[in-house]
Design an enzyme around this catalytic site. Structure first.
Site, PDB file in Angstrom:
ATOM      1  N   CYS A  59     -70.072  18.363 -69.681  1.00 15.13           N
ATOM      2  CA  CYS A  59     -70.794  17.376 -70.484  1.00 15.13           C
ATOM      3  C   CYS A  59     -71.698  16.503 -69.616  1.00 15.13           C
ATOM      4  O   CYS A  59     -72.800  16.127 -70.024  1.00 15.13           O
ATOM      5  CB  CYS A  59     -69.818  16.509 -71.267  1.00 15.13           C
ATOM      6  SG  CYS A  59     -68.842  17.414 -72.488  1.00 15.13           S
ATOM      7  N   ARG A 136     -69.832  21.983 -78.873  1.00 13.64           N
ATOM      8  CA  ARG A 136     -71.198  21.645 -78.457  1.00 13.64           C
ATOM      9  C   ARG A 136     -72.181  22.114 -79.545  1.00 13.64           C
ATOM     10  O   ARG A 136     -72.727  23.216 -79.482  1.00 13.64           O
ATOM     11  CB  ARG A 136     -71.521  22.304 -77.118  1.00 13.64           C
ATOM     12  CG  ARG A 136     -70.571  21.906 -76.015  1.00 13.64           C
ATOM     13  CD  ARG A 136     -70.913  22.546 -74.682  1.00 13.64           C
ATOM     14  NE  ARG A 136     -69.808  22.398 -73.768  1.00 13.64           N
ATOM     15  CZ  ARG A 136     -69.514  21.283 -73.087  1.00 13.64           C
ATOM     16  NH1 ARG A 136     -70.286  20.230 -73.220  1.00 13.64           N
ATOM     17  NH2 ARG A 136     -68.467  21.232 -72.292  1.00 13.64           N
TER      18      ARG A 136
END
Length: 222
Positions: A59, A136
């Site tokens: 991330c 995601r």
């Protein structure tokens, strides 16, 4: 029925997935830039993306990559908005950490979605991946608030950010010129003319000056 099965059933009963071509689910949320509503961005494209968790390695690389694309997206009248199931204080600490450790300022708001309200509306929680973290996902919302495209990635693999910018450009090309974009299209490449809908139009198509491979597949300059 076991507890896991009950959890899955409850989750799928509550979840409503967004639909391409329909209005994106409206939301109001706390962010690192203060309270925000989807309606605040009417007239702009919105690229809403979720990430699994703050202070995680993949991330962090994605946030730096999104920050690198921020100005280009802004030039396309597109606003980035991030989201994860973390608190706003966690988000603030993380974006400050990214700037301190990597020299990258995060210029876009990040939604704090502790109650999973936005995540559920947008189908970001996939129990096969995690029941407490968003996958995601990327959602492309046009200036009229219509959902135009969606991309989903698993927790384990980071996104290719140039594809997200490319898709915004492709969608804008479609709207501006009334055309489609072929596989691997990049800005400046030839575009696809919509196929004819009648036999008469098909016969006429080959004489209209386009670069045609056949009556149903013709290209033109953008």
């Amino acid at each position: 029925m076991c507890d896991d099965e009950e959890m899955y059933e409850d989750y799928y009963e509550q979840r409503s997935l967004p639909i391409l071509g329909e209005e994106a689910p409206a939301f109001e949320a706390v962010t690192t830039h203060g309270p925000k509503k989807l309606e605040d961005y009417r007239g702009q494209w919105v690229v809403l993306f979720s990430h699994p968790a703050d202070f995680t390695p993949v991330c962090t690389t994605e946030f730096m990559a999104f920050a690198g694309a921020f100005d280009e997206l802004k030039s396309l009248n597109a606003q980035l908005i991030g989201l994860s199931i973390d608190s706003v204080h966690s988000h603030i600490a993380w974006v400050r950490n990214i700037e301190e450790k990597f020299g990258v300022r995060i210029p876009f708001p990040v939604i704090a979605d502790l109650d999973m309200n936005v995540a559920r509306m947008y189908g970001m929680i996939h129990p096969g991946q995690s029941t407490t973290a968003a996958v995601r996902a990327v959602f492309f919302i046009d200036p009229e608030g219509i959902m135009r495209a969606m991309i989903y990635y698993p927790l384990s693999n980071g996104r290719y950010i140039p594809e997200i910018v490319r898709l915004v450009r492709a969608l804008q090309m479609t709207d501006e010129k009334g055309v489609a974009t072929p596989a691997n299209w990049q800005p400046g490449d030839k575009v696809v003319v919509p196929p004819p809908a009648t036999q008469e139009a098909a016969e006429k198509r080959l004489k209209e000056g386009f670069e045609c491979r056949d009556w149903y597949l013709c290209f033109r300059e953008p």
